[in-house]
Design an enzyme around this catalytic site. Structure first.
Site, mmCIF file in Angstrom:
data_model
loop_
_atom_site.group_PDB
_atom_site.id
_atom_site.type_symbol
_atom_site.label_atom_id
_atom_site.label_comp_id
_atom_site.label_asym_id
_atom_site.label_seq_id
_atom_site.Cartn_x
_atom_site.Cartn_y
_atom_site.Cartn_z
ATOM 1 N N LYS A 5 -41.912 16.125 -11.746
ATOM 2 C CA LYS A 5 -40.682 16.103 -11.343
ATOM 3 C C LYS A 5 -40.404 17.590 -10.491
ATOM 4 O O LYS A 5 -41.098 18.405 -10.620
ATOM 5 C CB LYS A 5 -39.987 16.590 -12.749
ATOM 6 C CG LYS A 5 -38.526 16.806 -12.656
ATOM 7 C CD LYS A 5 -37.337 15.865 -12.175
ATOM 8 C CE LYS A 5 -36.210 16.099 -12.012
ATOM 9 N NZ LYS A 5 -35.387 15.279 -11.227
ATOM 10 N N ASN B 252 -27.944 7.967 -9.658
ATOM 11 C CA ASN B 252 -28.341 9.155 -10.478
ATOM 12 C C ASN B 252 -27.692 10.472 -10.008
ATOM 13 O O ASN B 252 -27.563 10.515 -8.575
ATOM 14 C CB ASN B 252 -29.838 9.190 -10.749
ATOM 15 C CG ASN B 252 -30.368 10.194 -9.738
ATOM 16 O OD1 ASN B 252 -30.450 11.405 -9.753
ATOM 17 N ND2 ASN B 252 -30.743 9.750 -8.653
ATOM 18 N N CYS C 299 -32.690 16.985 -2.320
ATOM 19 C CA CYS C 299 -31.923 16.555 -3.569
ATOM 20 C C CYS C 299 -30.424 16.643 -3.358
ATOM 21 O O CYS C 299 -29.980 17.748 -3.157
ATOM 22 C CB CYS C 299 -32.320 17.471 -4.816
ATOM 23 S SG CYS C 299 -31.307 17.054 -6.164
ATOM 24 N N LYS D 154 -40.302 16.094 0.983
ATOM 25 C CA LYS D 154 -39.667 14.753 0.707
ATOM 26 C C LYS D 154 -38.180 14.982 1.527
ATOM 27 O O LYS D 154 -37.386 15.951 1.200
ATOM 28 C CB LYS D 154 -39.108 14.773 -0.861
ATOM 29 C CG LYS D 154 -38.571 13.284 -1.180
ATOM 30 C CD LYS D 154 -39.061 13.057 -2.479
ATOM 31 C CE LYS D 154 -38.155 11.605 -2.806
ATOM 32 N NZ LYS D 154 -38.336 11.357 -4.383
HETATM 33 C C1 SIN Z 1 -32.316 15.066 -9.472
HETATM 34 O O1 SIN Z 1 -32.852 15.672 -10.217
HETATM 35 O O2 SIN Z 1 -31.186 15.364 -9.309
HETATM 36 C C2 SIN Z 1 -32.839 14.068 -8.516
HETATM 37 C C3 SIN Z 1 -33.814 14.968 -7.590
HETATM 38 C C4 SIN Z 1 -33.769 14.235 -6.250
HETATM 39 O O3 SIN Z 1 -33.086 13.490 -6.003
HETATM 40 O O4 SIN Z 1 -34.361 15.174 -5.337
#
Ligand code: SIN
Length: 312
Positions: A46, A70, A131, A165
């Site tokens: 994560k 999300n 993110c 990323k």
């Molecule tokens: C998140 O924890 O909000 C997702 C992480 C991400 O999209 O980089």
């Protein structure tokens, strides 16, 4: 003979190109071990912050008929937890480990990367520049000058190969500008395309309401919604950055989408929404489907079709 799904990159061989997208099945040691023990070819943690975080208020994930939305907000056990996991990891088991870092500021990223560098572990950092879910923190990947500055500092802090990323881009001019920046950094070995499409809004018509709580319902989209955008990003960055590897992420739910990502140029492929919905059994199923598709087409290895997408 059964097609070979192995892939060699970053000096390591994965028996399958598939692994989890950071964020799914990778917050705790148990989840990470479940991915390692599955048919996945690698494991990623994560995205971690310097200190542990609870993340955003629930509900913060919802599945929809076309995928997911999300706004997790980087709930994670903190960098030290994943560093300890990386210290204990069985690298001889043949599944590379990627450690995703998402510092809340550049200094936090540099601190984590310096400690990781000093630990001299055979894992690879994936620096999350994308993110969309931390209120008040814009995605660095959309600030091209800021991203360039960050990469200068990151390249100094971390003297070995690393990846980033990226958020999805939507314009050829932006693909070219971002690629020109990324190409300047020799140790930047791979880019993962794409993070979720940030700040979508899903509406429940019956309830006349949003479906997640944070940010008044705004959240990152995954699954079917994002497949064509993910493929465009993979194809464009693979084309514009021939010395770097592209990891495809977005909309993979069967062997067909995995095949598409590799055809577009992906070296490896991450699975997010589908893994969240189905669990780690998804890896063996998608691999079997990919093998069957390759067999049907007469391909014995991924190298035979990677990046060979035809245009009309
Ligand atoms: C998140 O924890 O909000 C997702 C992480 C991400 O999209 O980089």
């Amino acid at each position: 003979m059964s097609p070979d799904l192995s892939v060699t990159w970053l000096g390591q061989t994965m028996q399958s190109p598939l692994y989890n997208a950071s964020g799914v099945m990778c917050r705790s040691e148990d989840e990470l071990d479940a991915v390692r023990g599955s048919a996945a070819g690698a494991v990623i943690t994560k995205s971690c912050t310097r200190l542990p975080r609870e993340g955003n208020p629930e509900p913060r994930y919802a599945s929809t008929s076309l995928g997911s939305i999300n706004s997790m907000g980087l709930p994670n056990a903190g960098f030290r937890y994943y560093l300890d996991y990386a210290r204990r990891y069985d690298y001889a088991g043949g599944k590379p480990l990627f450690v995703s870092v998402a510092g809340l500021c550049l200094d936090d990223n540099l601190t984590m990367l310096r400690v990781l560098a000093e630990a001299v572990l055979p894992c690879f950092p994936e620096v999350n520049l994308s993110c969309p879910n931390v209120p008040g923190k814009p995605q660095l990947g959309y600030d091209i000058a800021g991203m360039a500055e960050a990469l200068e500092a990151i390249s100094e802090a971390y003297p070995r190969p690393f990846g980033v990323k990226l958020p999805p881009y939507f314009d050829p001019v932006h693909f070219a500008e971002v690629a020109a920046v990324l190409n300047r950094f020799e140790r930047l070995a791979f880019v993962t395309c794409i993070n979720s499409i940030g700040n979508g809004l899903v509406i429940d018509v019956d309830a006349e309401a949003v479906v997640i709580k944070p940010k008044a319902g705004l959240g990152g989209l995954g699954g079917d919604y994002v497949l064509p955008t993910a493929l465009a990003n993979v194809r464009e960055f693979a084309r514009l950055m021939p010395a770097k590897q592209v990891v495809g992420c977005g909309g993979v739910k069967s062997g067909r989408e995995a095949f598409m990502h590799i055809l577009a140029g992906a070296r490896a492929v991450q699975v997010g929404t589908c893994l969240y919905e189905e669990g780690v059994g998804a890896f063996a199923r998608i691999e079997a489907e990919l093998r069957a598709l390759m067999q049907e087409k007469g391909y014995a290895s991924l190298d035979e079709f990677r990046g060979k997408l035809k245009t009309l």
